[in-house]
Design a protein around this motif. Structure first.
Motif, PDB file in Angstrom:
ATOM      1  N   PRO A  16       0.800  -1.238   0.000  1.00  0.00           N
ATOM      2  CA  PRO A  16       0.000   0.000   0.000  1.00  0.00           C
ATOM      3  C   PRO A  16       0.825   1.276   0.000  1.00  0.00           C
ATOM      4  CG  PRO A  16      -0.608  -1.420   1.850  1.00  0.00           C
ATOM      5  CD  PRO A  16       0.593  -2.019   1.194  1.00  0.00           C
ATOM      6  N   LEU A  17       2.092   1.169   0.336  1.00  0.00           N
ATOM      7  CA  LEU A  17       2.917   2.351   0.543  1.00  0.00           C
ATOM      8  C   LEU A  17       3.416   2.922  -0.769  1.00  0.00           C
ATOM      9  CD1 LEU A  17       4.920   1.055   3.584  1.00  0.00           C
ATOM     10  CD2 LEU A  17       2.844   2.418   3.564  1.00  0.00           C
ATOM     11  N   LYS A  18       2.702   3.912  -1.263  1.00  0.00           N
ATOM     12  CA  LYS A  18       3.132   4.596  -2.478  1.00  0.00           C
ATOM     13  C   LYS A  18       3.360   6.061  -2.134  1.00  0.00           C
ATOM     14  CE  LYS A  18      -1.495   5.675  -4.019  1.00  0.00           C
ATOM     15  NZ  LYS A  18      -2.424   5.802  -5.075  1.00  0.00           N
ATOM     16  N   LEU A  19       4.282   6.675  -2.828  1.00  0.00           N
ATOM     17  CA  LEU A  19       4.574   8.077  -2.560  1.00  0.00           C
ATOM     18  C   LEU A  19       3.328   8.929  -2.750  1.00  0.00           C
ATOM     19  CD1 LEU A  19       8.095   8.517  -4.154  1.00  0.00           C
ATOM     20  CD2 LEU A  19       7.491   8.108  -1.773  1.00  0.00           C
ATOM     21  N   TYR A  44      -8.639   0.961   0.503  1.00  0.00           N
ATOM     22  CA  TYR A  44      -8.499  -0.390  -0.059  1.00  0.00           C
ATOM     23  C   TYR A  44      -7.799  -1.365   0.871  1.00  0.00           C
ATOM     24  CZ  TYR A  44      -9.489   2.038  -4.467  1.00  0.00           C
ATOM     25  OH  TYR A  44     -10.032   2.827  -5.437  1.00  0.00           O
ATOM     26  N   PHE A  45      -6.993  -0.880   1.823  1.00  0.00           N
ATOM     27  CA  PHE A  45      -6.192  -1.777   2.642  1.00  0.00           C
ATOM     28  C   PHE A  45      -6.594  -1.800   4.104  1.00  0.00           C
ATOM     29  CE2 PHE A  45      -3.564  -0.527  -0.959  1.00  0.00           C
ATOM     30  CZ  PHE A  45      -3.219  -1.763  -1.468  1.00  0.00           C
ATOM     31  N   GLY A  46      -7.300  -0.777   4.572  1.00  0.00           N
ATOM     32  CA  GLY A  46      -7.625  -0.695   5.990  1.00  0.00           C
ATOM     33  C   GLY A  46      -6.394  -0.342   6.809  1.00  0.00           C
ATOM     34  N   LYS A  47      -6.294  -0.912   8.011  1.00  0.00           N
ATOM     35  CA  LYS A  47      -5.179  -0.595   8.899  1.00  0.00           C
ATOM     36  C   LYS A  47      -3.899  -1.204   8.332  1.00  0.00           C
ATOM     37  CE  LYS A  47      -5.851  -0.808  13.321  1.00  0.00           C
ATOM     38  NZ  LYS A  47      -6.002  -1.312  14.707  1.00  0.00           N
ATOM     39  N   ILE A  48      -2.878  -0.361   8.180  1.00  0.00           N
ATOM     40  CA  ILE A  48      -1.606  -0.833   7.623  1.00  0.00           C
ATOM     41  C   ILE A  48      -0.478  -0.782   8.649  1.00  0.00           C
ATOM     42  CG2 ILE A  48      -2.174  -0.252   5.244  1.00  0.00           C
ATOM     43  CD1 ILE A  48      -0.145   2.195   5.774  1.00  0.00           C
ATOM     44  N   GLY A  49      -0.696  -0.136   9.777  1.00  0.00           N
ATOM     45  CA  GLY A  49       0.345  -0.039  10.788  1.00  0.00           C
ATOM     46  C   GLY A  49       0.035   1.041  11.799  1.00  0.00           C
ATOM     47  N   TYR A  50       1.088   1.493  12.465  1.00  0.00           N
ATOM     48  CA  TYR A  50       0.963   2.502  13.521  1.00  0.00           C
ATOM     49  C   TYR A  50       2.056   3.554  13.380  1.00  0.00           C
ATOM     50  CZ  TYR A  50      -2.412  -0.308  16.065  1.00  0.00           C
ATOM     51  OH  TYR A  50      -3.539  -0.986  16.416  1.00  0.00           O
ATOM     52  N   VAL A  51       1.787   4.725  13.932  1.00  0.00           N
ATOM     53  CA  VAL A  51       2.834   5.733  14.050  1.00  0.00           C
ATOM     54  C   VAL A  51       3.788   5.220  15.129  1.00  0.00           C
ATOM     55  CG1 VAL A  51       3.370   8.117  14.691  1.00  0.00           C
ATOM     56  CG2 VAL A  51       1.287   7.624  13.396  1.00  0.00           C
ATOM     57  N   ALA A  52       5.075   5.181  14.810  1.00  0.00           N
ATOM     58  CA  ALA A  52       6.087   4.676  15.743  1.00  0.00           C
ATOM     59  C   ALA A  52       6.076   5.505  17.026  1.00  0.00           C
ATOM     60  CB  ALA A  52       7.459   4.723  15.087  1.00  0.00           C
ATOM     61  N   ASN A  53       6.330   4.812  18.159  1.00  0.00           N
ATOM     62  CA  ASN A  53       6.287   5.511  19.444  1.00  0.00           C
ATOM     63  C   ASN A  53       7.398   5.049  20.379  1.00  0.00           C
ATOM     64  OD1 ASN A  53       5.186   7.534  20.989  1.00  0.00           O
ATOM     65  ND2 ASN A  53       3.688   6.228  21.988  1.00  0.00           N
ATOM     66  N   SER A  54       8.478   4.566  19.826  1.00  0.00           N
ATOM     67  CA  SER A  54       9.596   4.092  20.633  1.00  0.00           C
ATOM     68  C   SER A  54      10.887   4.693  20.093  1.00  0.00           C
ATOM     69  CB  SER A  54       9.673   2.560  20.547  1.00  0.00           C
ATOM     70  OG  SER A  54      10.935   2.092  20.948  1.00  0.00           O
ATOM     71  N   THR A  55      11.834   4.957  20.979  1.00  0.00           N
ATOM     72  CA  THR A  55      13.119   5.485  20.526  1.00  0.00           C
ATOM     73  C   THR A  55      13.817   4.504  19.591  1.00  0.00           C
ATOM     74  OG1 THR A  55      14.181   4.611  22.516  1.00  0.00           O
ATOM     75  CG2 THR A  55      13.474   6.918  22.565  1.00  0.00           C
ATOM     76  N   ASN A  56      13.448   3.236  19.657  1.00  0.00           N
ATOM     77  CA  ASN A  56      14.050   2.222  18.781  1.00  0.00           C
ATOM     78  C   ASN A  56      13.427   2.205  17.386  1.00  0.00           C
ATOM     79  OD1 ASN A  56      15.738   1.288  20.854  1.00  0.00           O
ATOM     80  ND2 ASN A  56      14.111  -0.013  21.640  1.00  0.00           N
ATOM     81  N   ALA A  78      -2.111  12.286   6.796  1.00  0.00           N
ATOM     82  CA  ALA A  78      -0.720  12.522   6.409  1.00  0.00           C
ATOM     83  C   ALA A  78      -0.520  11.923   5.022  1.00  0.00           C
ATOM     84  CB  ALA A  78       0.218  11.866   7.418  1.00  0.00           C
ATOM     85  N   LYS A  79       0.578  12.307   4.382  1.00  0.00           N
ATOM     86  CA  LYS A  79       0.926  11.757   3.069  1.00  0.00           C
ATOM     87  C   LYS A  79       2.303  11.120   3.135  1.00  0.00           C
ATOM     88  CE  LYS A  79      -1.830  14.025  -0.358  1.00  0.00           C
ATOM     89  NZ  LYS A  79      -1.840  14.615  -1.677  1.00  0.00           N
ATOM     90  N   ILE A  80       2.427   9.945   2.536  1.00  0.00           N
ATOM     91  CA  ILE A  80       3.697   9.230   2.502  1.00  0.00           C
ATOM     92  C   ILE A  80       4.685   9.992   1.625  1.00  0.00           C
ATOM     93  CG2 ILE A  80       4.836   7.096   1.780  1.00  0.00           C
ATOM     94  CD1 ILE A  80       2.190   5.654   2.393  1.00  0.00           C
ATOM     95  N   LYS A  81       5.879  10.196   2.153  1.00  0.00           N
ATOM     96  CA  LYS A  81       6.915  10.921   1.419  1.00  0.00           C
ATOM     97  C   LYS A  81       8.152  10.072   1.149  1.00  0.00           C
ATOM     98  CE  LYS A  81       4.629  14.610   0.826  1.00  0.00           C
ATOM     99  NZ  LYS A  81       4.211  14.954  -0.535  1.00  0.00           N
ATOM    100  N   PHE A  82       8.436   9.078   1.996  1.00  0.00           N
ATOM    101  CA  PHE A  82       9.584   8.192   1.810  1.00  0.00           C
ATOM    102  C   PHE A  82       9.188   6.781   2.238  1.00  0.00           C
ATOM    103  CE2 PHE A  82      11.112  12.394   3.077  1.00  0.00           C
ATOM    104  CZ  PHE A  82      11.953  12.716   2.017  1.00  0.00           C
ATOM    105  N   VAL A  83       9.695   5.783   1.531  1.00  0.00           N
ATOM    106  CA  VAL A  83       9.441   4.389   1.895  1.00  0.00           C
ATOM    107  C   VAL A  83      10.755   3.626   1.800  1.00  0.00           C
ATOM    108  CG1 VAL A  83       8.182   2.276   1.354  1.00  0.00           C
ATOM    109  CG2 VAL A  83       7.100   4.494   0.960  1.00  0.00           C
ATOM    110  N   THR A  84      11.061   2.875   2.838  1.00  0.00           N
ATOM    111  CA  THR A  84      12.221   2.001   2.809  1.00  0.00           C
ATOM    112  C   THR A  84      11.898   0.757   3.628  1.00  0.00           C
ATOM    113  OG1 THR A  84      14.563   1.749   3.337  1.00  0.00           O
ATOM    114  CG2 THR A  84      13.333   3.276   4.701  1.00  0.00           C
TER     115      THR A  84
END
Length: 137
Positions: A16-19, A44-56, A78-84
């Protein structure tokens, strides 16, 4: 303001992660693992993840869910700007960008939002970096 999105452990992987893909951010105050959890959803995908909340897991220079939590409404975008790999960086929409998405009949916001047009734009202007006037800094 950038955020790190993580945990794409679902059947879609990172597909799902497109720029410039639109992400719906949804606060989950009843999340049993993190009271400041912010889920990420896509059309189209629903829940794909979470906003990170750990220093790691938070990419340096981006904001954690805990820092973002009080700066957005219960639902925001928000809008995706980088994917790795399995991590994406997204930029939280400014109030003007949010309004432009609402006014665009082709935007995914019309399929994702439960509160379309009801988001407190003045609240966002006060809290999203780059929109505050000097007296609020």
């Amino acid at each position: 303001m950038y955020i790190t999105i993580q945990s794409f452990n679902n059947m879609h992987g990172s597909k799902p992660l497109k720029l410039d893909g639109l992400i719906k951010l949804v606060k989950e105050p009843d999340n049993k693992y993190d009271a400041e959890a912010i889920a990420c959803e896509m059309r189209y995908f629903g829940k794909i993840g979470y906003v990170a909340n750990s220093t790691n897991t938070v990419v340096i220079g981006s904001m954690s869910a805990g820092r973002l939590y009080d700066k957005i409404n219960d639902e925001y975008f928000a809008k995706i700007k980088f994917v790795t790999g399995s991590v994406a960086l997204a930029r939280v929409l400014t109030s003007d960008e949010y309004i432009a998405e609402v006014e665009n009949p082709e935007s995914d916001i019309h399929y994702l939002s439960d509160n379309l047009g009801k988001i407190d734009v003045d609240f966002i202007k006060k809290n999203i970096r780059g929109e505050a006037d000097d007296s609020q800094l």
